[in-house]
Design an enzyme around this catalytic site. Structure first.
Site, PDB file in Angstrom:
ATOM      1  N   VAL A  49       0.841  -1.202   0.000  1.00  0.00           N
ATOM      2  CA  VAL A  49       0.000   0.000   0.000  1.00  0.00           C
ATOM      3  C   VAL A  49       0.875   1.251   0.000  1.00  0.00           C
ATOM      4  CG1 VAL A  49      -0.217  -0.061   2.528  1.00  0.00           C
ATOM      5  CG2 VAL A  49      -1.878   1.227   1.200  1.00  0.00           C
ATOM      6  N   CYS A  50       2.044   1.155   0.543  1.00  0.00           N
ATOM      7  CA  CYS A  50       2.859   2.338   0.869  1.00  0.00           C
ATOM      8  C   CYS A  50       3.699   2.818  -0.311  1.00  0.00           C
ATOM      9  CB  CYS A  50       3.785   1.976   2.036  1.00  0.00           C
ATOM     10  SG  CYS A  50       4.960   3.278   2.435  1.00  0.00           S
TER      11      CYS A  50
END
Ligand SMILES: N[C@@H](CCC(=O)N[C@@H](CS)C(=O)NCC(=O)O)C(=O)O
Length: 316
Positions: A49-50
């Site tokens: 996600v990052c």
């Protein structure tokens, strides 16, 4: 518990604006230093996600470091102890176990590295398997490490890949600077703002940054700086690929979207995605969508994530 102490919430200043804390482990890998360049010695902990973690994943692949640096993917469903591994959140598809210590969370790694650690349990984490500690947890430095530290050990086709070439450094530094403020971190300042004014200031700077990038990329320019792929492309790309699927919705960055509002950025973004495997294979739209929409629970308490846009990224 105040928002400052709550790992699930960002740090918000008195005027309602978000200020990202500095990373805490800032060592480099270098010959003769505490952390020597060695094949197999280092491990990268990330969450897909990052965007910051994804920078390091992309550069690891562009530099052919897959056999040098192992990787573990944490779940995108962050909780009070940071990012969970499979022992804690194995139900989330694609979540891996911690192969070194079988830890449950990134918090455990931070405490192992420094029992008095009181910062945030962020990814990426570049870990030293030999000294059992964190080398570096700042993505902009990890990508510089990957760019050069292992060159003497790499086959020449990868050693010669240079994402921060001497003659372009000034231009790269300059572009990185405002891309970080207006865009990479700007989307978070927009999404995490707790006053109308702080939000409006942030969202306007996101779009003035994108307008500037659109001008740079006009006329089918393939890369941001010079005629070659550099770290400036990697650093911007991880934000743009998350834009339509996440920031446009959850962070209210919705003055325009990339696919309809920025044809030059969209073309550059799609080309890197479809023609350069390190970009595509480091991107997981499910982790991105589910991650943002289930982690920022003070913004989206139901944790429902959106179906669209369809497709996640347009074809070339
Ligand atoms: N400056 C750091 C930022 C890393 C960062 O903030 N990562 C986020 C995920 S996108 C994180 O792990 N946040 C956890 C938290 O703040 O609790 C870098 O670029 O490496």
């Amino acid at each position: 518990m105040s928002a400052q102490d709550d790992i699930t919430k960002p740090r918000i200043a008195a005027d309602g604006s978000f200020a990202r804390p500095e990373s805490s482990f800032r060592n480099f890998i270098e010959k003769g230093g505490r952390f020597e360049p060695e094949k197999g010695r280092y491990h990268l902990y990330i969450a897909l996600v990052c965007p910051w973690a994804t920078r390091t994943l992309i550069v690891r692949k562009l530099k052919g470091l897959e056999d040098f640096i192992s990787v573990s993917v944490a779940s995108p469903r962050k909780d009070d102890d940071g990012w969970p591994f499979a022992t804690v959140d194995g139900d989330f598809p694609g979540t891996e176990a911690d192969p070194l210590y079988n830890y449950g969370h990134t918090k455990d790694l931070y405490i192992r590295a420094d029992p008095n650690f009181s910062g945030r349990y962020t990814v990426p984490i570049l870990w030293d398997k030999k000294l059992h500690t964190i080398v570096n947890n700042e993505s902009s430095e990890i990508i510089r490490i990957f760019n050069s530290a292992f060159n003497d050990l790499l086959p020449s086709e990868y050693a010669k890949v240079d994402l921060y070439p001497e003659h372009l450094r000034k231009e790269i530094d300059e572009i990185n600077d405002w891309v970080y403020t207006d865009i990479n971190n700007g989307v978070y300042r927009s999404g995490f703002a707790t006053t109308q004014q702080a939000y409006e200031d942030a969202v306007k700077s996101v779009f003035s940054g994108l307008d500037k990038v659109e001008k740079i990329l006009q006329g089918d320019k393939k890369f941001l700086v010079g005629n070659q792929l550099t770290e400036a492309d990697v650093r911007l790309w991880v934000t743009t690929i998350r834009f339509d699927v996440a920031y446009h919705g959850i962070f209210k960055c919705n003055i325009k979207n990339i696919r309809h509002g920025y044809p030059a950025i969209n073309g550059w973004m799609k080309t890197l995605y479809w023609n350069y495997d390190p970009f595509k294979s480091s991107t997981d739209f499910y982790h991105i969508k589910a991650g943002y929409y289930s982690t920022a629970t003070w913004i989206n308490p139901t944790k429902i994530y959106p179906v669209g846009p369809i497709p996640d990224i347009e074809p070339l």
